[in-house]
Motif scaffolding. Structure first.
Motif, PDB file in Angstrom:
ATOM      1  N   TYR A   9       0.834  -1.202   0.000  1.00 53.58           N
ATOM      2  CA  TYR A   9       0.000   0.000   0.000  1.00 53.58           C
ATOM      3  C   TYR A   9       0.866   1.248   0.000  1.00 53.58           C
ATOM      4  O   TYR A   9       1.830   1.360   0.762  1.00 53.58           O
ATOM      5  CB  TYR A   9      -0.920   0.016   1.220  1.00 53.58           C
ATOM      6  CG  TYR A   9      -1.719   1.294   1.339  1.00 53.58           C
ATOM      7  CD1 TYR A   9      -2.833   1.507   0.531  1.00 53.58           C
ATOM      8  CD2 TYR A   9      -1.347   2.299   2.227  1.00 53.58           C
ATOM      9  CE1 TYR A   9      -3.561   2.691   0.623  1.00 53.58           C
ATOM     10  CE2 TYR A   9      -2.068   3.474   2.330  1.00 53.58           C
ATOM     11  CZ  TYR A   9      -3.177   3.660   1.519  1.00 53.58           C
ATOM     12  OH  TYR A   9      -3.892   4.830   1.605  1.00 53.58           O
ATOM     13  N   ASP A  12      -1.973   7.543  -2.375  1.00 56.43           N
ATOM     14  CA  ASP A  12      -2.109   8.057  -3.737  1.00 56.43           C
ATOM     15  C   ASP A  12      -3.138   9.184  -3.682  1.00 56.43           C
ATOM     16  O   ASP A  12      -4.332   8.930  -3.445  1.00 56.43           O
ATOM     17  CB  ASP A  12      -2.556   6.938  -4.675  1.00 56.43           C
ATOM     18  CG  ASP A  12      -2.631   7.381  -6.138  1.00 56.43           C
ATOM     19  OD1 ASP A  12      -3.109   8.490  -6.393  1.00 56.43           O
ATOM     20  OD2 ASP A  12      -2.216   6.590  -7.014  1.00 56.43           O
ATOM     21  N   ARG A  15      -6.048   8.879  -6.250  1.00 54.00           N
ATOM     22  CA  ARG A  15      -6.974   7.810  -5.872  1.00 54.00           C
ATOM     23  C   ARG A  15      -7.825   8.225  -4.676  1.00 54.00           C
ATOM     24  O   ARG A  15      -9.042   7.987  -4.644  1.00 54.00           O
ATOM     25  CB  ARG A  15      -6.179   6.539  -5.565  1.00 54.00           C
ATOM     26  CG  ARG A  15      -7.042   5.334  -5.154  1.00 54.00           C
ATOM     27  CD  ARG A  15      -6.166   4.124  -4.902  1.00 54.00           C
ATOM     28  NE  ARG A  15      -5.243   4.357  -3.798  1.00 54.00           N
ATOM     29  CZ  ARG A  15      -4.196   3.580  -3.535  1.00 54.00           C
ATOM     30  NH1 ARG A  15      -3.916   2.550  -4.314  1.00 54.00           N
ATOM     31  NH2 ARG A  15      -3.412   3.840  -2.502  1.00 54.00           N
ATOM     32  N   ARG A 233      -8.712  -0.084  -8.348  1.00 50.82           N
ATOM     33  CA  ARG A 233      -7.562   0.638  -7.792  1.00 50.82           C
ATOM     34  C   ARG A 233      -7.523   0.588  -6.264  1.00 50.82           C
ATOM     35  O   ARG A 233      -6.544   1.025  -5.655  1.00 50.82           O
ATOM     36  CB  ARG A 233      -7.578   2.093  -8.259  1.00 50.82           C
ATOM     37  CG  ARG A 233      -7.491   2.245  -9.770  1.00 50.82           C
ATOM     38  CD  ARG A 233      -7.395   3.692 -10.191  1.00 50.82           C
ATOM     39  NE  ARG A 233      -6.235   4.356  -9.601  1.00 50.82           N
ATOM     40  CZ  ARG A 233      -5.949   5.647  -9.777  1.00 50.82           C
ATOM     41  NH1 ARG A 233      -6.750   6.396 -10.526  1.00 50.82           N
ATOM     42  NH2 ARG A 233      -4.895   6.183  -9.213  1.00 50.82           N
ATOM     43  N   PHE A 235      -6.820  -0.844  -2.828  1.00 51.48           N
ATOM     44  CA  PHE A 235      -5.757  -1.769  -2.446  1.00 51.48           C
ATOM     45  C   PHE A 235      -6.280  -2.917  -1.576  1.00 51.48           C
ATOM     46  O   PHE A 235      -7.035  -2.699  -0.627  1.00 51.48           O
ATOM     47  CB  PHE A 235      -4.667  -1.009  -1.676  1.00 51.48           C
ATOM     48  CG  PHE A 235      -3.547  -1.869  -1.183  1.00 51.48           C
ATOM     49  CD1 PHE A 235      -2.580  -2.347  -2.055  1.00 51.48           C
ATOM     50  CD2 PHE A 235      -3.453  -2.209   0.157  1.00 51.48           C
ATOM     51  CE1 PHE A 235      -1.543  -3.146  -1.603  1.00 51.48           C
ATOM     52  CE2 PHE A 235      -2.424  -2.999   0.622  1.00 51.48           C
ATOM     53  CZ  PHE A 235      -1.464  -3.474  -0.270  1.00 51.48           C
ATOM     54  N   ALA A 237      -4.384  -5.985   0.461  1.00 53.37           N
ATOM     55  CA  ALA A 237      -3.091  -6.551   0.850  1.00 53.37           C
ATOM     56  C   ALA A 237      -3.069  -8.046   0.574  1.00 53.37           C
ATOM     57  O   ALA A 237      -4.112  -8.697   0.438  1.00 53.37           O
ATOM     58  CB  ALA A 237      -2.835  -6.279   2.332  1.00 53.37           C
ATOM     59  N   GLN A 274     -13.965  -4.134  -2.097  1.00 59.66           N
ATOM     60  CA  GLN A 274     -13.327  -2.893  -2.553  1.00 59.66           C
ATOM     61  C   GLN A 274     -14.354  -1.755  -2.626  1.00 59.66           C
ATOM     62  O   GLN A 274     -14.087  -0.624  -2.195  1.00 59.66           O
ATOM     63  CB  GLN A 274     -12.678  -3.108  -3.919  1.00 59.66           C
ATOM     64  CG  GLN A 274     -11.433  -3.988  -3.895  1.00 59.66           C
ATOM     65  CD  GLN A 274     -10.933  -4.305  -5.290  1.00 59.66           C
ATOM     66  OE1 GLN A 274     -11.658  -4.874  -6.115  1.00 59.66           O
ATOM     67  NE2 GLN A 274      -9.691  -3.942  -5.576  1.00 59.66           N
ATOM     68  N   ARG A 282     -12.341   4.861   2.326  1.00 59.31           N
ATOM     69  CA  ARG A 282     -10.989   4.320   2.345  1.00 59.31           C
ATOM     70  C   ARG A 282     -10.580   3.841   0.961  1.00 59.31           C
ATOM     71  O   ARG A 282     -11.433   3.421   0.171  1.00 59.31           O
ATOM     72  CB  ARG A 282     -10.881   3.149   3.326  1.00 59.31           C
ATOM     73  CG  ARG A 282     -10.850   3.575   4.791  1.00 59.31           C
ATOM     74  CD  ARG A 282     -10.689   2.378   5.719  1.00 59.31           C
ATOM     75  NE  ARG A 282     -11.974   1.738   5.989  1.00 59.31           N
ATOM     76  CZ  ARG A 282     -12.380   0.626   5.427  1.00 59.31           C
ATOM     77  NH1 ARG A 282     -11.619   0.000   4.530  1.00 59.31           N
ATOM     78  NH2 ARG A 282     -13.551   0.104   5.730  1.00 59.31           N
ATOM     79  N   ASP A 283      -9.263   3.881   0.694  1.00 57.23           N
ATOM     80  CA  ASP A 283      -8.755   3.355  -0.571  1.00 57.23           C
ATOM     81  C   ASP A 283      -8.014   2.043  -0.364  1.00 57.23           C
ATOM     82  O   ASP A 283      -7.175   1.650  -1.156  1.00 57.23           O
ATOM     83  CB  ASP A 283      -7.854   4.375  -1.280  1.00 57.23           C
ATOM     84  CG  ASP A 283      -6.628   4.753  -0.460  1.00 57.23           C
ATOM     85  OD1 ASP A 283      -6.519   4.306   0.703  1.00 57.23           O
ATOM     86  OD2 ASP A 283      -5.779   5.503  -0.988  1.00 57.23           O
ATOM     87  N   TYR A 284      -8.336   1.350   0.712  1.00 61.07           N
ATOM     88  CA  TYR A 284      -7.778   0.024   0.991  1.00 61.07           C
ATOM     89  C   TYR A 284      -8.841  -0.818   1.701  1.00 61.07           C
ATOM     90  O   TYR A 284      -9.726  -0.285   2.390  1.00 61.07           O
ATOM     91  CB  TYR A 284      -6.514   0.129   1.865  1.00 61.07           C
ATOM     92  CG  TYR A 284      -6.733   0.829   3.192  1.00 61.07           C
ATOM     93  CD1 TYR A 284      -7.106   0.126   4.334  1.00 61.07           C
ATOM     94  CD2 TYR A 284      -6.591   2.220   3.290  1.00 61.07           C
ATOM     95  CE1 TYR A 284      -7.325   0.775   5.535  1.00 61.07           C
ATOM     96  CE2 TYR A 284      -6.808   2.868   4.488  1.00 61.07           C
ATOM     97  CZ  TYR A 284      -7.176   2.138   5.610  1.00 61.07           C
ATOM     98  OH  TYR A 284      -7.403   2.777   6.804  1.00 61.07           O
ATOM     99  N   THR A 286     -10.215  -3.688   4.360  1.00 61.34           N
ATOM    100  CA  THR A 286      -9.954  -4.303   5.663  1.00 61.34           C
ATOM    101  C   THR A 286     -10.813  -5.565   5.799  1.00 61.34           C
ATOM    102  O   THR A 286     -11.788  -5.738   5.048  1.00 61.34           O
ATOM    103  CB  THR A 286     -10.304  -3.341   6.810  1.00 61.34           C
ATOM    104  OG1 THR A 286     -11.737  -3.166   6.850  1.00 61.34           O
ATOM    105  CG2 THR A 286      -9.633  -1.984   6.628  1.00 61.34           C
TER     106      THR A 286
END
Length: 324
Positions: A9, A12, A15, A233, A235, A237, A274, A282-284, A286
């Motif tokens: 991660y 960005d 993003r 896009r 993220f 993990a 996503q 959020r851009d990730y 969990t």
């Protein structure tokens, strides 16, 4: 060709800006639809999440709970073309996809597109049609194309299907095959609204003009396509991907799961996770994003033995799989 997802991660700014814009627009669409569909904000959100992930939604419920109105309100709010097909036992595949018609002037056959050529398709009472007719949606739902007499026609994006399904104990219904069920990203139920919301619903819908006719777009089609383009896009993990696969394998290893989730189901769960992360700003992704929508994505694809209900079974598996 999409770039390979990042392995680590990294912040960005561009993003993050797209996610912030999405969240604001997303909440605007939910609020707009909620003007028509009272007391069902959670259902509205989940349908929108599936659509953002380029998925399709199956609404299983008794007639009269607002399924058709929900589809119309969503189409109006995102400024997309809307078509409705009433599925009946005598409906034919070509009534959905279209057919080649002979043109006397040109002395040649011309393709006449069917109602499936739209942005948001409502397949109303899908399980009242025969399995042969139901199968007319398989290609377009998976690949975004329609093939008629050897010629493949590509749909203009976005293409989204919302299908309604009557409970199987209703007269004149056919069970949807596993291949059809697997095409739907989520299966949801509208249910009955809370009493206060139902009173509000009466106030809204007893007006002279149908309120959905006056609903104005909150976002344009290009904005919605930008939502969909942002999803890949977000993220995930490596541990998150392993968590998704471990959840699927835990279900597959359990003897009660007679029909466990497919790899397509895992992919759909990843994409909707996503989209859910985006809705939270959020851009990730969990593990909580996965847990929030796992049952809605997986349960309808499964056959669980005994007295276990698929939704409860998925939640049981979520409790067993270690969270990364």
């Amino acid at each position: 060709m999409n770039p390979r997802p990042a392995a680590v991660y990294a912040p960005d700014a561009e993003r993050a800006a797209r996610v912030a814009a999405f969240r604001e627009q997303f909440e605007g669409v939910v609020t707009n639809v909620a003007r028509i569909i009272k007391g069902k904000d959670e259902v509205i959100r989940k349908v929108l999440l599936a659509m953002t992930a380029k998925g399709h939604v199956l609404l299983k419920d008794v007639p009269g709970t607002g399924k058709t109105m929900l589809a119309r309100a969503l189409a109006a709010s995102i400024d997309c073309r809307f078509r409705r097909i009433q599925f009946t036992p005598d409906l034919l595949p070509m009534d959905i996809t279209g057919t080649n018609v002979f043109n006397l002037r040109s002395k040649s056959f011309e393709f006449q597109p069917g109602p499936v050529f739209t942005n948001l398709l409502l397949a109303d009472e899908l399980n009242r049609a025969t399995p042969k007719t139901q199968s007319a949606l398989l290609e377009v739902m998976a690949e975004g194309t329609v093939t008629v007499e050897g010629t493949t026609h590509r749909m203009e994006p976005p293409f989204l299907a919302i299908a309604t399904m009557n409970p199987l104990d209703h007269e004149g219904t056919y069970a949807l095959p596993a291949a059809q069920m697997d095409r739907f990203t989520m299966q949801l139920s509208m249910g009955f609204p809370p009493p206060d919301a139902e009173v509000e619903m009466l106030d809204v819908h007893l007006a002279d003009d149908p309120p959905v006719e006056h609903l104005r777009p909150v976002v344009h089609r290009e904005d919605f396509l930008a939502w969909q383009a942002t999803v890949p896009r977000i993220f995930i993990a490596e541990q998150g991907k392993k968590y998704l696969v471990e959840l699927a394998n835990a279900i597959r290893a359990d003897a009660r799961a007679l029909s466990p989730p497919s790899p397509r189901a895992v992919l759909m769960l990843a994409r909707t996770s996503q989209a859910h992360a985006m809705s939270q700003g959020r851009d990730y992704v969990t593990p909580q994003d996965v847990q929030a929508i796992a049952a809605d994505v997986l349960a309808h694809r499964m056959v669980v033995s005994g007295s276990d209900v698929a939704h409860g079974f998925v939640h049981e598996m979520l409790a067993k799989v270690p969270v990364p």
